[in-house]
Design an enzyme around this catalytic site. Structure first.
Site, PDB file in Angstrom:
ATOM      1  N   ASP A  43      42.028  37.197  35.987  1.00 11.61           N
ATOM      2  CA  ASP A  43      41.858  38.648  35.729  1.00 11.61           C
ATOM      3  C   ASP A  43      41.779  39.117  34.509  1.00 11.61           C
ATOM      4  OD1 ASP A  43      42.097  41.593  36.816  1.00 11.61           O
ATOM      5  OD2 ASP A  43      43.717  41.574  35.291  1.00 11.61           O
ATOM      6  N   GLU A 115      39.309  36.066  41.316  1.00 13.19           N
ATOM      7  CA  GLU A 115      40.082  36.071  40.014  1.00 13.19           C
ATOM      8  C   GLU A 115      40.862  34.572  39.958  1.00 13.19           C
ATOM      9  OE1 GLU A 115      40.720  40.641  39.292  1.00 13.19           O
ATOM     10  OE2 GLU A 115      42.307  39.511  40.134  1.00 13.19           O
TER      11      GLU A 115
END
Length: 231
Positions: A43, A115
């Protein structure tokens, strides 16, 4: 690892440490090490790389506009769409409960998994490898960046439309709720008393349903304006 050859081909990265990919596609509902830590790392890398890309590609934008543009590119829905494009769901390892409820198709699981894959590539090959993956995955999106007007959500655009015409703000009413408590669908109506049009929208929560209803009303207003223009 052989079963993941197609995924490796899709992301165009061959792992020096194949266990990183194994962990990246393992949801917390499954036994053993899962992808939550890799998701956290991915992320951060994703947000930095996309921030850098929009900064370079949109030199005319100020900070707030750049933030909205980045958010539009890395939100859950956008990530899930990209994850589906590489068929990530077919490679996710889930617990039996998630498997039964179709977890491999759920936006949140796909977005988190994507992610995690980015985080795994970063750990395996360093920053340039992670950056290269993000740029490959987001190539189409980065090539057609939306303008600022398109970045505004439907409720904001509807409010601005009405204010520009000195009309009262709309009201949003929940007309129907269906489904079980953990998987409900909300149907919302959007009305402005001085208009003869009603927007309707459905979604898994009230906020999204309101946005859908506002978008529906905007579409109807645009069609009405076009019709008046052609009269």
């Amino acid at each position: 690892m052989k079963g993941r050859d197609r995924l490796i081909q899709q992301i165009d990265w061959t792992f020096n440490d194949p266990s990183l990919l194994d962990r990246a596609v393992t949801h917390r509902s499954a036994d053993g090490p899962n992808n939550e830590r890799l998701e956290f790392l991915g992320d951060a890398i994703l947000n930095f790389v996309i921030a850098s890309e929009v900064f370079e590609r949109r030199p005319e934008m100020h900070e707030g506009e750049l933030s909205r543009l980045r958010a539009a590119l890395v939100n859950k829905n956008a990530l899930a769409e990209i994850a589906r494009g590489i068929d990530l769901g077919a490679h996710m390892v889930l617990g039996s409960g998630e498997l039964k409820t179709g977890g491999s198709r759920r936006d949140s699981i796909l977005a988190d998994g994507l992610e995690a894959v980015i985080g795994a590539v970063y750990l395996d090959g360093g920053y340039e490898a992670g950056r290269g993956l993000v740029r490959r995955l987001f190539d189409d999106h980065l090539g057609r960046l939306p303008d600022m007007e398109a970045l505004k959500d439907p409720k904001t655009r509807l409010q601005e439309y009405l204010q520009a015409r000195h009309l009262e703000l709309p009201s949003y009413d929940v007309e129907h709720v269906s489904g079980r408590a953990h998987q409900q669908t909300f149907r919302v109506g959007c009305r402005c008393e001085s208009l003869q049009l009603v927007g309707e929208g459905s979604a898994g929560n009230r906020r999204q349903a309101e946005q859908a209803a506002a978008g529906d009303l905007l579409a109807k207003l645009a069609a009405a304006d076009t019709g008046q223009t052609h009269e």
